[in-house]
Design an enzyme around this catalytic site. Structure first.
Site, PDB file in Angstrom:
ATOM      1  N   ARG A  68      80.111  17.151  85.286  1.00 10.10           N
ATOM      2  CA  ARG A  68      79.191  16.543  84.326  1.00 10.10           C
ATOM      3  C   ARG A  68      77.712  16.784  84.636  1.00 10.10           C
ATOM      4  O   ARG A  68      77.324  16.867  85.799  1.00 10.10           O
ATOM      5  CB  ARG A  68      79.459  15.032  84.276  1.00 10.10           C
ATOM      6  N   HIS A 162      90.245  25.000  86.688  1.00 11.69           N
ATOM      7  CA  HIS A 162      90.783  23.662  86.405  1.00 11.69           C
ATOM      8  C   HIS A 162      92.315  23.648  86.418  1.00 11.69           C
ATOM      9  O   HIS A 162      92.943  23.181  85.476  1.00 11.69           O
ATOM     10  CB  HIS A 162      90.238  23.180  85.061  1.00 11.69           C
ATOM     11  N   ASP A 218      89.615  10.112  89.939  1.00 11.84           N
ATOM     12  CA  ASP A 218      88.861  11.125  89.190  1.00 11.84           C
ATOM     13  C   ASP A 218      87.506  11.182  89.888  1.00 11.84           C
ATOM     14  O   ASP A 218      86.508  10.699  89.377  1.00 11.84           O
ATOM     15  CB  ASP A 218      88.746  10.724  87.710  1.00 11.84           C
ATOM     16  N   GLU A 268      89.834  20.694  91.740  1.00  5.09           N
ATOM     17  CA  GLU A 268      88.788  21.569  91.206  1.00  5.09           C
ATOM     18  C   GLU A 268      87.707  21.808  92.258  1.00  5.09           C
ATOM     19  O   GLU A 268      86.875  20.938  92.503  1.00  5.09           O
ATOM     20  CB  GLU A 268      88.157  20.923  89.972  1.00  5.09           C
TER      21      GLU A 268
HETATM   22  C1  GLA Z   1      87.742  16.705  85.157  1.00  5.94           C
HETATM   23  C2  GLA Z   1      87.060  15.409  84.909  1.00  5.94           C
HETATM   24  C3  GLA Z   1      88.022  14.437  84.301  1.00  5.94           C
HETATM   25  C4  GLA Z   1      88.635  15.012  83.031  1.00  5.94           C
HETATM   26  C5  GLA Z   1      89.238  16.369  83.325  1.00  5.94           C
HETATM   27  C6  GLA Z   1      89.686  17.060  82.081  1.00  5.94           C
HETATM   28  O1  GLA Z   1      88.671  16.573  86.156  1.00  5.94           O
HETATM   29  O2  GLA Z   1      86.486  14.869  86.080  1.00  5.94           O
HETATM   30  O3  GLA Z   1      87.356  13.224  84.004  1.00  5.94           O
HETATM   31  O4  GLA Z   1      87.647  15.129  82.042  1.00  5.94           O
HETATM   32  O5  GLA Z   1      88.303  17.199  83.951  1.00  5.94           O
HETATM   33  O6  GLA Z   1      90.532  16.291  81.319  1.00  5.94           O
END
Ligand code: GLA
Length: 304
Positions: A68, A162, A218, A268
């Protein structure tokens, strides 16, 4: 060995060596299958269009910015760049119709396939004409990704891959065991924008010893070295090493249909989220004419 076929009308390249076979399509330079000793280790959709449409970024190449950018804006060389937001007021994974939904050019090499994409100046708000590339190479039981890029103006660049993993095929990543080489992680606000760097000691983020994943994550972990993590499930072990500084671990609690919630875990390798707005984080600035190079390796082996 590299073979070319198609997946729902989209070109598909399979790179194989030893006991590992990896199939990547030109749409999003997306990994649609990874078989180790014949066992599929990735969740899969049955049509190419489902990948960009699904919103989970399954197996995709992410660009220009993995994770982000807060407020969907940043300043560079004294100029503010406003980006299209695609998650509340923030930009996620390069914005709408980003690299994961583009058709990349592919070139088959002896033991690899190299995908390239031209991203014009102003693409999703980012400055600079950017030439991006990702090479998927298989040697022994290792899948290696090389990320490269070059821009004709100063910009920021932070790609990631990803891939979600389900090494056992049981579709519950909470049962998988994970070790993360991180003594720090990033605390986040409600929009998952980092607030501060915090020690994992005594928290649920301490994965320095292999243990069951168990619950929802997350979060971005700050890596202590090139070994990022070890994932083990169903007698298969995957070790991820990278020269990228951080690792997002996403347990897919809200995995879209047809997948089960927690059906796989995304690992990731990436830059710290929101780095363009955080002078205290490692820089993601790519200067005009400079060559961007980062790599990630995924080693597969059988585990007791
Ligand atoms: C990343 C983000 C998650 C989500 C995934 C895709 O891992 O951190 O919040 O948006 O991508 O679904």
């Amino acid at each position: 060995m590299v073979t070319k076929s198609e997946f729902g009308g989209v070109a598909l390249y399979t790179v194989e060596a030893g006991e590992l076979a990896v199939s990547v399509m030109t749409l999003g330079a997306t990994v649609v299958s990874l078989r180790y000793r014949g066992r599929e280790c990735l969740p899969r959709y049955d049509s190419p269009e489902a990948y960009p449409a699904g919103g989970a970024y399954l197996g995709a190449m992410i660009g220009r910015y993995g994770n982000r950018i807060g407020g969907a804006r940043f300043s560079l060389n004294g100029k503010e760049y406003r980006l299209p937001a695609n998650e509340g007021e923030n930009q996620l994974h390069g914005g709408p119709d980003a690299f994961n939904s583009r058709v990349w050019e592919a070139e088959a090499l002896d033991d690899a396939v190299r995908f390239t994409l031209f991203s014009p100046d102003g693409d999703n708000g980012f400055p600079g004409n950017l030439r991006a590339a990702v090479t998927y190479r298989v040697a022994g039981n290792v899948l290696r990704l090389d990320f490269e890029a070059e821009s004709d103006a100063d910009t920021v660049y932070a790609p990631t891959s990803h891939m979600y993993f389900d090494l056992s095929g049981r579709e519950d990543c909470r049962e998988a065991e994970l070790r993360i080489n991180a003594s720090r992680y990033l605390e986040v606000d409600g929009g998952l924008i980092p607030t501060e760097v915090t020690g994992v000691e005594g928290t649920r983020f301490d994965f320095r010893t292999m243990r069951r994943i168990g619950e929802s994550y997350d979060h971005c972990f700050v890596l202590d070295g090139e070994t990022a993590c070890v994932l083990r499930d169903g007698g298969v072990q995957m070790t991820l090493t990278t020269d990228l500084p951080a690792l997002q671990v996403y347990t897919a609690a809200f995995f879209p249909k047809p997948f089960k919630p927690f059906g796989a875990v995304a690992l990731e390798p990436e830059a710290y989220p929101d780095s363009p707005n955080r002078p205290d984080f490692p820089s993601t600035v790519l200067r005009a004419g400079e060559r961007f190079r980062r790599w990630a390796e995924y080693r597969f082996e059988t585990a007791e």
